[in-house]
Design an enzyme around this catalytic site. Sequence first.
Site, short mmCIF file in Angstrom:
data_model
loop_
_atom_site.label_atom_id
_atom_site.label_comp_id
_atom_site.label_asym_id
_atom_site.label_seq_id
_atom_site.Cartn_x
_atom_site.Cartn_y
_atom_site.Cartn_z
N CYS A 1 2.77 -0.64 -0.69
CA CYS A 1 2.01 -1.87 -0.41
C CYS A 1 0.63 -1.57 0.17
O CYS A 1 0.53 -0.99 1.27
CB CYS A 1 2.81 -2.74 0.56
N VAL B 1 5.96 -7.53 3.75
CA VAL B 1 5.33 -6.56 4.65
C VAL B 1 3.82 -6.68 4.44
O VAL B 1 3.39 -7.13 3.38
CB VAL B 1 5.81 -5.12 4.37
N GLU C 1 0.99 -10.77 8.19
CA GLU C 1 -0.24 -10.84 7.40
C GLU C 1 -1.21 -9.75 7.87
O GLU C 1 -1.62 -9.72 9.03
CB GLU C 1 -0.92 -12.22 7.47
#
Length: 220
Positions: free
Chosen positions: A12, A52, A64
């Site tokens: 991510c 996540v 966030e």
Amino acid sequence: MSPLQFYSNDVCPFAYRVRLTLAEKAIDHEVHTIDLLDIPEWYHNISPTGKVPLVKRGDEVVWESTVINEFLEDAYPDIPLLPKDPVARAHARIWIEFCNTAFQPNYCGLVFELDESKHESIRTVLQDRLKTMDEGLAKTAPGPYWLGEQLSLVDLTYYPFFEHAPVLSHYRGFDIPTEYTYIHGWLGAMRERPSVQENQREAEFYIEAYKPYVDGSSGK
């Protein structure tokens, strides 16, 4: 006080933003890796969104990536990553907002859009966004960072997407144009940061990790 709890995933880019901030600010923390293709049920008891990144300090949670980084800036001010001057600070937030609303949606859009008929229009917009960014970096030359000589949250907001750039090249045939010399110079400076060198992954890692998303098999 117990270490900050950081819920993350190596793929991510938003979690990577926070990982870099934690490293740059030398914040003691523990990492919990969440499988984004099989999010555990217990995590939904912690995260309001099931996504996540997320950080937990005591019983309080913040989520966030942009908000987390600002929280870390406020809660751990010893190594500042935003200017003290109100105008410079506002300009930093403007560039972060540009990343979140203008650059990143098109960057990710080109990766995740399965309808190839839409790729050309996304490429055009992405090229325009990169041009704006290169012009912005030119104004801080010789830099080498987004706000000049000092690294900031702006740099950490953008960098993860550029480390993921081999995905665009491999699956979509899109490379950062060589004429954007200020972007390439900034990238060179970022790759020299210990925080990046300690956390970076090889191109092959991202290419393999993104495969379920670009071929539509992830179900996401």
